[in-house]
Design an enzyme around this catalytic site. Sequence first.
Site, PDB file in Angstrom:
ATOM      1  N   GLY A  85       0.825  -1.216   0.000  1.00 54.04           N
ATOM      2  CA  GLY A  85       0.000   0.000   0.000  1.00 54.04           C
ATOM      3  C   GLY A  85       0.855   1.261   0.000  1.00 54.04           C
ATOM      4  O   GLY A  85       2.083   1.204   0.086  1.00 54.04           O
TER       5      GLY A  85
ATOM      6  N   THR B 202     -12.633 -13.400  -5.033  1.00 53.44           N
ATOM      7  CA  THR B 202     -12.193 -13.255  -6.432  1.00 53.44           C
ATOM      8  C   THR B 202     -12.871 -14.257  -7.363  1.00 53.44           C
ATOM      9  O   THR B 202     -13.191 -15.381  -6.947  1.00 53.44           O
ATOM     10  CB  THR B 202     -10.664 -13.467  -6.508  1.00 53.44           C
ATOM     11  OG1 THR B 202     -10.280 -13.542  -7.880  1.00 53.44           O
ATOM     12  CG2 THR B 202     -10.221 -14.757  -5.836  1.00 53.44           C
TER      13      THR B 202
ATOM     14  N   TYR C  89      -3.625 -18.311  -5.441  1.00 57.30           N
ATOM     15  CA  TYR C  89      -4.294 -17.084  -4.993  1.00 57.30           C
ATOM     16  C   TYR C  89      -5.794 -17.346  -4.777  1.00 57.30           C
ATOM     17  O   TYR C  89      -6.338 -17.091  -3.702  1.00 57.30           O
ATOM     18  CB  TYR C  89      -4.078 -15.960  -6.016  1.00 57.30           C
ATOM     19  CG  TYR C  89      -5.021 -14.804  -5.830  1.00 57.30           C
ATOM     20  CD1 TYR C  89      -5.019 -14.086  -4.648  1.00 57.30           C
ATOM     21  CD2 TYR C  89      -5.937 -14.447  -6.825  1.00 57.30           C
ATOM     22  CE1 TYR C  89      -5.904 -13.042  -4.455  1.00 57.30           C
ATOM     23  CE2 TYR C  89      -6.812 -13.401  -6.638  1.00 57.30           C
ATOM     24  CZ  TYR C  89      -6.797 -12.705  -5.451  1.00 57.30           C
ATOM     25  OH  TYR C  89      -7.683 -11.678  -5.251  1.00 57.30           O
TER      26      TYR C  89
END
Length: 325
Positions: free
Chosen positions: A36, A117, A141
């Site tokens: 970030g 996702t 993932y």
Amino acid sequence: MKILVTGGAGYIGSVATEELIKAGHEVVVYDSLIQGHRQAVHPEATFVEADLADREKLNTVFERHNIDAVMHFAAHTVVPASMRDPIRFVRENVDNAMNLLETMAAHEVNRFILSSTANVYGDPERVPIRESDRLAPSSPYGESKLMIERMLYWCEVRYGLRYASLRYFNAAGASDAYGEDHHPETHLIPLVLKVALGLNEHLDIYGDDYPTQDGTCVRDYIHVVDLAQAHLLALESLDDGSRICNLGNGEGFTVQEVVATAREVTGHSIPVRIAPRRPGDPATLVASSQLIRRELGWEARCPDLRDIIQSAWRWHQAHPRGYTD
Ligand code: UDP
């Protein structure tokens, strides 16, 4: 409400924080700043720079702040990285989520929104994809997100957690203040725009021999502000029960179509080169967004690909090198 936003200094977390603050909520951003950016933390949010692996710190945050709900964006998200190092990748995503859920249970905080996702579906049997379709993640993932989704179910059974898991298709675009800046960048639209800005000479198109209309992969692009709005609706509806929803527009575009639209928006020729397929990329991912429309009353305000790319282009022109911190 007072909301803890993990990953609030990241792309989607920063825009969700902005929407939460606009709607009158208080936000505590929890972000390690490993991926970030300090500049992406909303000035009106309380900022805690810490890792979710740090359980003591996490506990202190829940002790200090009267948190009503958690939105969990912080995660490793780069698919090729998950293919290279699956154990570390899955361990960190799952461990961090478990630390968070454990701390929430200890403090009796029972509202949770997960960034999930479309990768949980892998190569789908049919499109548009419905939530009840086969789950077969195409990468570690997606597997890590599916594991967390399953644990949300058990946290509901054991602790009465109310959750919404939102399965994102391709988040794209920018708000006026916050946009997409990953290091390294792997996503299509920012990479296309880097060529238009003169930062890269060409775009590699990963495969033009897929069974699609022009041979390149089809994806469902959703504006990041529309995606953030869905989180607010999901939060408001938690009292009605937990849910898992796709979050996409329901319309697919090929990589070539994205490039052609970006050429129109930017006025740049954007040279491309055909490169080999990228491991783990399904040919076509398009959401059925019926469930979220019906159950949450969600409607995209910016469904048009051209407008999505235009908003990203404005942000990239204003931040040609991304956030500078
Ligand atoms: N893509 C591409 N070149 C790039 C980056 C992405 O051709 O430099 C393709 C990728 O193969 C996929 C689509 O663009 O079909 C969207 O990729 P992205 O990484 O943005 O999102 P994903 O669908 O992988 O989550």
